[in-house]
Design a protein around this motif. Structure first.
Motif, short mmCIF file in Angstrom:
data_model
loop_
_atom_site.label_atom_id
_atom_site.label_comp_id
_atom_site.label_asym_id
_atom_site.label_seq_id
_atom_site.Cartn_x
_atom_site.Cartn_y
_atom_site.Cartn_z
N VAL A 11 0.87 -1.17 0.00
CA VAL A 11 0.00 0.00 0.00
C VAL A 11 0.91 1.22 0.00
N ALA A 12 1.04 1.86 -1.17
CA ALA A 12 1.86 3.06 -1.28
C ALA A 12 1.06 4.25 -0.77
N GLY A 13 1.61 4.94 0.22
CA GLY A 13 0.90 6.05 0.83
C GLY A 13 0.05 5.63 2.01
N HIS A 14 0.52 4.64 2.77
CA HIS A 14 -0.31 4.04 3.83
C HIS A 14 -0.55 4.98 5.00
N ARG A 15 0.18 6.08 5.09
CA ARG A 15 -0.05 7.02 6.20
C ARG A 15 -1.03 8.12 5.84
N ALA A 23 -5.32 0.15 4.05
CA ALA A 23 -4.54 -0.75 4.92
C ALA A 23 -5.42 -1.33 6.02
N ARG A 24 -6.30 -0.52 6.62
CA ARG A 24 -7.21 -1.04 7.64
C ARG A 24 -8.12 -2.12 7.05
N ARG A 25 -8.60 -1.86 5.86
CA ARG A 25 -9.51 -2.81 5.22
C ARG A 25 -8.78 -4.11 4.90
N LEU A 26 -7.58 -4.04 4.39
CA LEU A 26 -6.83 -5.23 4.03
C LEU A 26 -6.40 -6.03 5.25
N ALA A 27 -6.17 -5.33 6.37
CA ALA A 27 -5.73 -6.02 7.59
C ALA A 27 -6.78 -7.02 8.08
N ALA A 28 -8.03 -6.82 7.67
CA ALA A 28 -9.09 -7.73 8.08
C ALA A 28 -9.21 -8.95 7.17
N GLU A 29 -8.43 -9.00 6.10
CA GLU A 29 -8.51 -10.09 5.14
C GLU A 29 -7.54 -11.22 5.50
N PRO A 30 -7.98 -12.48 5.37
CA PRO A 30 -7.05 -13.59 5.61
C PRO A 30 -6.03 -13.70 4.48
N GLY A 31 -4.86 -14.14 4.82
CA GLY A 31 -3.85 -14.41 3.81
C GLY A 31 -3.20 -13.18 3.23
N VAL A 32 -3.30 -12.04 3.92
CA VAL A 32 -2.70 -10.80 3.43
C VAL A 32 -1.49 -10.44 4.28
N GLU A 33 -0.38 -10.20 3.63
CA GLU A 33 0.81 -9.67 4.30
C GLU A 33 1.03 -8.25 3.79
N LEU A 34 0.72 -7.27 4.62
CA LEU A 34 0.85 -5.88 4.22
C LEU A 34 2.31 -5.46 4.19
N VAL A 35 2.68 -4.76 3.14
CA VAL A 35 4.01 -4.18 3.01
C VAL A 35 3.84 -2.67 2.92
N ASN A 168 -14.94 13.53 -3.99
CA ASN A 168 -14.33 14.21 -2.84
C ASN A 168 -14.43 13.32 -1.61
N LEU A 169 -13.31 13.11 -0.95
CA LEU A 169 -13.24 12.17 0.17
C LEU A 169 -13.07 12.89 1.50
N TYR A 170 -13.46 12.20 2.56
CA TYR A 170 -13.25 12.73 3.91
C TYR A 170 -13.22 11.54 4.87
N GLY A 171 -12.78 11.79 6.10
CA GLY A 171 -12.77 10.73 7.10
C GLY A 171 -11.53 10.78 7.96
N PRO A 172 -11.31 9.76 8.79
CA PRO A 172 -10.14 9.72 9.66
C PRO A 172 -8.86 9.73 8.84
N GLY A 173 -7.85 10.44 9.36
CA GLY A 173 -6.59 10.55 8.65
C GLY A 173 -6.52 11.70 7.69
N ASP A 174 -7.59 12.49 7.59
CA ASP A 174 -7.59 13.64 6.67
C ASP A 174 -6.60 14.70 7.15
N ASN A 175 -6.25 15.60 6.22
CA ASN A 175 -5.32 16.69 6.51
C ASN A 175 -6.12 17.91 6.96
N ASP A 219 -15.73 3.78 2.85
CA ASP A 219 -16.50 3.27 1.73
C ASP A 219 -15.61 3.13 0.49
N LEU A 220 -14.72 4.09 0.29
CA LEU A 220 -13.79 3.98 -0.83
C LEU A 220 -12.90 2.75 -0.69
N ALA A 221 -12.42 2.49 0.52
CA ALA A 221 -11.54 1.32 0.73
C ALA A 221 -12.23 0.03 0.32
N ASP A 222 -13.52 -0.10 0.66
CA ASP A 222 -14.27 -1.28 0.23
C ASP A 222 -14.31 -1.38 -1.29
#
Length: 323
Positions: A11-15, A23-35, A168-175, A219-222
């Motif tokens: 996940v490029a730009g994970h911060r 990254a939060r969404r993928l962390a809930a998936e089995p068989g995923v190793e986040l880099v 246009n997006l919004y949510g946790p982690g916004d600037n 919702d975008l992550a889904d």
């Protein structure tokens, strides 16, 4: 998402807001190793560093969410930085991924790729059919280049690199920068500070008549995980090789004035909202058609009022300020 064994997913730009949601969404998936790599560890504008990263890490999938982003003022003030950094990030990551044998990549774009006066709701085919909004043209051109990079590598090299264009997006982690942020975090911060200061009025840029569509980043992550993993046959049953990107939006829009009043209500600010007519409105309206993405089985779940309330709560906690 179905996996066989373990998938190493970069996940490029994970911060950032978008990357952290993915990254939060993928962390809930089995068989995923986040880099992941912080920008201090891997500068995506440096070609040699990006190439070395992909050569060493055996990546299976890439979510390209890294970008230089900002609101109207930031885009208008730093046009060279917006076009240069975004072009370099996209070119370096996409080319290095291909060189390293990565078959699956999803690039994140922006609804600003579309013409300023595109017919509403905006269909994917509106791309390159009219003049862009001048205030964010450099950023938009960089994002258009990202789409065309993916399409070109698909055509020439047979990989499966896809693109989604969020509204246009919004949510946790916004600037929440006081000057360079997008409209929702800018309003949240402005109204919060006005409430704390007991200000009788605060200012809203422009006429307030421009209309905008907003989508919560979760919702975008889904949508991103679905767009990455749906079969090639299903994906290209709604997209095409020469128009391969898919819009991702909420489906309805509000005026900027209506948004400001809703944010003020969520924050608890009761003063006057005055319009600064000397400031730009930007594109008059920007509502996208997300019918193709929805036909793959995705639907947004978080309405604007609930999303704003949770985002304000996150702002208070993350910035350690009193309500």
């Amino acid at each position: 998402m179905t996996t066989m064994g373990t998938s190493r997913i970069f996940v490029a730009g994970h911060r950032g807001m978008v990357g952290s949601a993915i990254a939060r969404r993928l962390a809930a998936e089995p068989g995923v190793e986040l880099v992941t790599r912080a920008s201090s560890e891997l500068d995506l504008t440096e070609q040699a560093a990006v190439r070395a990263f992909f050569e060493n890490e055996r990546i299976d999938q890439v979510y390209l969410a890294a970008a230089r982003v900002g609101g109207i003022r930031a885009n208008d003030t730093y046009p060279a930085e917006f076009i240069y950094r975004n072009l370099m990030i996209e070119a370096n990551v996409i080319h290095a991924a291909w060189k390293a044998g990565v078959k699956h990549l999803l690039a994140l774009g922006s609804s600003c790729i579309y013409p300023k006066f595109a017919p509403q709701p905006i269909m994917e085919e509106a791309l390159l059919c009219g003049e862009l909004e001048p205030t964010n043209e450099p950023y938009a051109i960089a994002k258009i280049a990202g789409i065309k990079l993916c399409e070109s590598y698909n055509r020439q090299y047979g990989v499966d690199y896809r693109s989604v264009m969020p509204t246009n997006l919004y949510g946790p982690g916004d600037n929440f920068h006081p000057v360079d942020s997008h409209v929702i975090p800018a309003l949240i911060r402005r109204f919060h500070e006005a409430k704390v200061a007991g200000a009788s009025s605060t200012v809203l840029w422009g006429s307030g008549r421009a209309r905008r569509e907003f989508l919560h980043v979760d919702d975008l992550a889904d949508a991103c995980v679905l767009a990455m993993n749906v079969s090639r046959e299903r994906y290209y049953s709604v997209a095409s090789e020469r128009c391969s990107h898919l819009n991702v939006g909420y489906g309805t829009d509000v005026t900027v004035r209506e948004l400001a009043e809703l944010v003020a209500s969520v924050v608890g600010y009761e003063g006057r909202i005055e319009q600064d007519l000397d400031k730009p409105d930007g594109t008059p309206r920007k509502l996208m058609s997300s019918a193709r993405m929805m036909s793959l089985g995705w639907q947004p779940k978080i309405d604007l009022a609930a999303g704003l309330a949770s985002t304000y709560a996150w702002f208070l906690d993350a910035h350690q300020v009193a309500a």
